[in-house]
Design an enzyme around this catalytic site. Structure first.
Site, short mmCIF file in Angstrom:
data_model
loop_
_atom_site.label_atom_id
_atom_site.label_comp_id
_atom_site.label_asym_id
_atom_site.label_seq_id
_atom_site.Cartn_x
_atom_site.Cartn_y
_atom_site.Cartn_z
N ASN A 734 20.28 -76.86 50.32
CA ASN A 734 20.89 -77.21 49.14
C ASN A 734 19.88 -77.60 48.36
OD1 ASN A 734 23.14 -77.33 51.48
ND2 ASN A 734 24.15 -76.87 49.46
N VAL A 741 19.75 -78.77 42.81
CA VAL A 741 20.44 -79.11 43.87
C VAL A 741 21.69 -78.54 43.92
CG1 VAL A 741 21.73 -81.14 44.64
CG2 VAL A 741 19.40 -81.53 43.41
N CYS A 742 21.94 -77.66 44.97
CA CYS A 742 23.20 -76.77 44.98
C CYS A 742 24.31 -77.53 45.76
CB CYS A 742 22.72 -75.59 45.85
SG CYS A 742 23.81 -74.32 45.75
N LEU A 743 25.33 -77.87 44.79
CA LEU A 743 26.43 -78.74 45.14
C LEU A 743 27.63 -78.46 44.31
CD1 LEU A 743 26.60 -80.90 47.63
CD2 LEU A 743 26.32 -82.65 45.89
#
Length: 898
Positions: A734, A741-743
């Site tokens: 992530n 930032v992969c969220l």
């Protein structure tokens, strides 16, 4: 229930596997461990689209009825696998060593495509005629240009139940010779045949080709190449004789369901079609009913083996550090980056022998320091993959540059050329009617059909390369990678030559370009920026835990905190700043909400420091170290990722919400998260998150910069992660090297409604804690989409362990980077944490203990099952020891200066 008569095996089956019976064939459609991104099955009339359970597979039977069914793997036995040159494979799921397929040998059994009568014996490619027509995706050559077939217009000859032959015109035929059904022809208008009758496809002819021309020969002198105008778009009639189709090895081999012709068809079954008195047509077209595939495999350790395809399993998700003999890689150490050629790989130890072409020396390197792809670097912010890559792969089509010239790039980088023109991307229809080039193509096809109705029309045939003619020395397919760094290229006329890497340029496939256009940007599902009436509201309780709020909006109680001025334009910053300093003392003593002064338009008010919760840590001598978990500094540091972004004038609502966010942060941050805000940039924050215990990130610093746009809190904060991996890959699925930032809560990944950001129910604290609790986890490999399904499986255990080692080794280097070049505003905290608080001692002590344990007992025992990083490989130790030596020097320097 007895097993279906479909030969299956207990070997793990992957997408697109082939299953056959004595006379019943099928192919894989999908498997339970494939990525599922589909709605619930009740949204589909096709039952094959429902989510699959472990052990289930979707199977398409290659029969006239095209039967599709979901079955259990235990009911089937695997007979063959279709694998292409350049594909990767393993012998077992938990095997750490993999191989690359260097060649494929297929033999097949064939039946007559219409009658189903079998042809005795196994047949090989040498006994079959070359496929005469070009298909969508095939490369074609004309006048030193290479192009790709993008679309076809077909005439299919269909026999109805009365024996009458009917011609059907359509784009890129969905049909194959021998297919039968009641829906092949459109509904009749003249009543000449019964709509319930079974129609049979007798023949298919491509009458018009749409070709996208990609690039011109690189052997030409630039001045001569400039004179080569791009050829015509549509090809039909006599012009087809001017095209030459070129195919790679994988396109020539037999596959289950292929229609083929025999070079010697004497004695082979045939059928005749047509009504009495009319001209009849004899058909000798056969369908591949069963295959047996044998592979030549080059294993990572350099050994080669010829093996049945059913004895290996496809390696669909290679580790980012995986490489194979002959691969061109970059060896990245902290001192320099050097091109290298892989000689062999010890997959168990995660080490590789590499040849350094500049010196001729062979070195032993950790694979964690090798970049096989050229994308594991900060340069990924530039779309490098669309224009250049490291080295070449088997199956790549390449251009050859003139002797004495190069592709213009420094080894091992190889450029890609090929341009799909804008017309290819035109939308096909408007208001239900064909438009653009497709309409033009359909008109040409209709004209050919009309002419055929009046007179006999004979289309020219597309040409095929003449063996050993030397006519195509400027293009070819990569068929082998040599250990000295040279590349074997097989030209379309079957001549084989060896070239240095710098004389090659890759052909950028047109179909691949269209797919890159479609998937180039990761799609994120839209979410509501404002709270809807039925949206669940969450609030934080006194312990800092988020709970459903049954009373309404958590932020509403603070609405009265915003202080309005009678004349906001008359307030000067200096005047209210002094008043705010005095008010802040009273506010902190009374634990009241922080007041927000009015301001001049376009000016950011200074939000002054206030007493906040602090962290206390004991040190030697009985003293205590203290630092603030949350603090407001006077100015934002220039090294902040969003420092150069122009700030928007904050609204009263923005500042009011920000004050409430600050109060939550000052009271509720855990000890391991430290946040800094800035008086002069209220839109920026910076946070430091210390990796949690018993994760591969333990004790490592993770620095993230944040920006709040003018629409905050109705839009989520924007994050930038400081990745310090030296271009050696992501430390977490992530956390991207370019800073993404992969969220879900940040809107950078699609998620359920209750996982997305909402103005009423989300907060900055929630975003910070989500990264610590949902990203920096014990087994981050399972954070990859669809990988969570593999939790508990042998494949998942092996891949997760290797990923954890990488994450652990890379994150130790984060400690060094944070100490050597500390980011502004947190430098004193970093030194306090790692020097005075002795966290650096702990990092060194724990890492050395892990190295020692790994050397003494490399095998993981039952007592290590709960550890995030139970052991290290030899390659992991090599890379980690480099970092530990640097950390020890930093620690010694700190002791000397104290």
């Amino acid at each position: 229930m007895p097993p279906k008569d479909l030969n299956r095996s207990s070997t793990k089956i992957s997408y697109s596997e082939l299953l056959v019976t004595t006379r019943l064939e099928s192919s894989w459609h999908r498997c339970w461990h494939d990525a599922e991104d589909v709605p619930p099955h009740n949204a589909f009339s096709d039952p094959m689209m429902r989510p699959l359970q472990p052990g289930e597979v979707g199977v398409s039977f290659l029969t006239d009825s095209e039967e599709r069914e979901i079955l259990f793997e235990s009911e089937l036995r695997l007979v063959d696998r279709t694998i292409q040159p350049g594909d990767f494979c393993k012998q077992t799921i938990d095997d750490v060593q993999s191989g690359v397929v260097t060649n494929v040998h297929v033999k097949g059994r064939i039946d007559h495509a219409i009658s189903g009568e079998s042809v005795d014996g196994w047949r090989t490619l040498d006994e079959l005629e070359l496929r005469i027509n070009a298909e969508i995706g095939d490369y074609v050559v004309y006048d030193d240009w290479v192009g790709q077939v993008i679309e076809l217009f077909d005439e299919s000859l269909v026999e109805v139940s009365t024996g009458q032959l009917v011609r059907l015109r359509e784009f890129s035929s969905r049909l194959n010779v021998g297919e039968k059904g009641t829906d092949i022809l459109p509904p009749p208008s003249g009543g000449m045949y019964c709509p319930d009758s079974v129609d049979t496809v007798i023949d298919i002819m491509h009458t018009v080709y749409a070709v996208a021309w990609l690039a011109v020969s690189q052997l030409l002198d630039p001045a001569e190449a400039a004179k080569k105008t791009r050829p015509q778009r549509f090809w039909y009639g006599k012009d087809l004789a001017n095209l030459t189709v070129i195919r790679g090895r994988s396109d020539l081999e037999m596959r289950l369901g292929d229609r083929v012709r025999l070079k010697d068809s004497s004695g082979a079954p045939s059928t005749k079609h047509g009504q009495e008195g009319d001209e009849t047509i004899q058909i000798q077209v056969y369908v591949v009913a069963e295959t047996e595939t044998t592979l030549d495999v080059l294993w990572q350790d350099g050994t080669q083996e010829t093996i049945r395809s059913t004895k290996v399993i496809p390696y669909l998700n290679p580790d980012e550090y995986d490489c194979w003999p002959g691969d061109h890689v970059v060896w990245k150490t902290e001192e320099l980056k050097r091109p290298a050629i892989v000689q062999s790989v010890n997959a168990l130890d995660r080490t590789a022998k590499i040849l350094l072409p500049d010196t001729g020396a062979v070195e032993l390197a950790s694979v964690l320091e090798l970049d096989p792809h050229g994308t594991a670097d900060l340069a990924v912010v530039i779309p490098q993959s669309a224009s250049e890559e490291l080295g070449v792969r088997r199956g790549d089509f390449v251009f050859i540059h003139r002797e004495g010239t190069t592709n213009g790039f420094e080894k091992p980088t190889v450029p890609k050329i090929g341009e799909v023109e804008a017309w290819v991307r035109e939308f096909p229809t408007s208001e239900g009617q064909l438009v653009g080039w497709r309409k033009e193509m359909a008109d040409i096809g209709a004209g050919i059909a009309a002419q055929r109705a009046l007179e006999k029309v004979q289309e020219a045939r597309i040409r095929h390369p003449i063996p050993r003619s030397g006519s195509f020395a400027w293009i070819g397919e990569v068929t082998s990678l040599n250990l000295d760094g040279t590349v074997e290229v097989t030209h379309p006329d079957s001549t084989v030559k060896i070239y240095p890497l710098e004389r090659l340029t890759k052909l950028y496939d047109g179909i691949e370009q269209l797919e890159d256009d479609l998937w180039g940007d990761e799609a994120v599902e839209p979410h509501d920026a404002h709270l809807n009436g039925d949206e669940q509201v969450w609030t934080m309780d006194e312990d800092g835990i988020w709970q459903p709020d049954l009373d309404g909006n958590e932020w509403e109680e603070y609405e009265d905190d915003v202080v309005e001025s009678e004349d906001p334009m008359a307030v000067e910053a200096g005047g209210w700043a002094n008043e705010l300093a005095e008010e802040s003392i009273e506010a902190s003593e009374a634990s009241a909400p922080l007041p927000i002064p009015t301001m001049q338009v376009g000016h950011h008010p200074p939000l002054l420091n206030r007493p906040l919760n602090t962290v206390e840590e004991p040190v030697e001598g009985g003293d205590k170290l203290t630092w603030k978990r949350f603090d407001i500094l006077s100015s934002a540091p220039p090294d902040h990722a969003f420092f150069s972004s122009p700030p928007a004038a904050p609204s009263k609502a923005f500042l009011g919400r920000l004050t409430k966010e600050y109060r939550v942060l000052s009271n509720s941050l855990p000890d391991s998260i430290i946040v800094r805000a800035y008086e002069d940039r209220t839109d920026l924050l910076r946070c430091l998150i210390i990796g949690p215990a018993n994760t591969p990130y333990e004790d490592a610093p993770f620095m993230i910069d944040w920006m709040l746009d003018s629409n905050f809190p109705h839009s989520p904060p924007i994050a930038h992660f400081h990745s310090w991996t030296n271009g050696n890959g992501r430390v977490n699925p992530n956390l991207y090297e370019e800073g993404k930032v992969c969220l879900s809560i940040l809107g950078t990944w699609s998620g359920d409604r209750d996982e997305m950001w909402s103005a009423a129910g989300s907060s900055l604290l929630q975003a910070f804690v989500s990264i610590q609790g949902l990203v920096l986890v014990k087994e981050p490999w399972f954070c990859e989409p669809a990988y969570d399904k593999l939790r508990g499986t042998e494949e998942g255990i092996v891949n997760s362990r290797l990923y954890n080692e990488k994450a652990y080794v890379l994150s130790r280097a984060f400690v060094r980077r944070a100490l050597e070049i500390p980011l502004g505003g947190l430098d004193s905290v970093i030194k306090c944490l790692y020097y005075q608080d002795h966290r650096l001692d702990k990092v060194l002590r724990d890492a050395r203990a892990l190295i020692e344990k790994s050397r003494i007992t490399p095998q993981i025992d039952e007592f290590d099952q709960e550890l995030a990083v139970p052991r290290l490989t030899v390659g992991g130790i090599i890379t980690l020891e480099r970092t530990l030596n640097k950390l020890q020097l930093l620690l010694d320097s700190s002791h000397a200066s104290s």
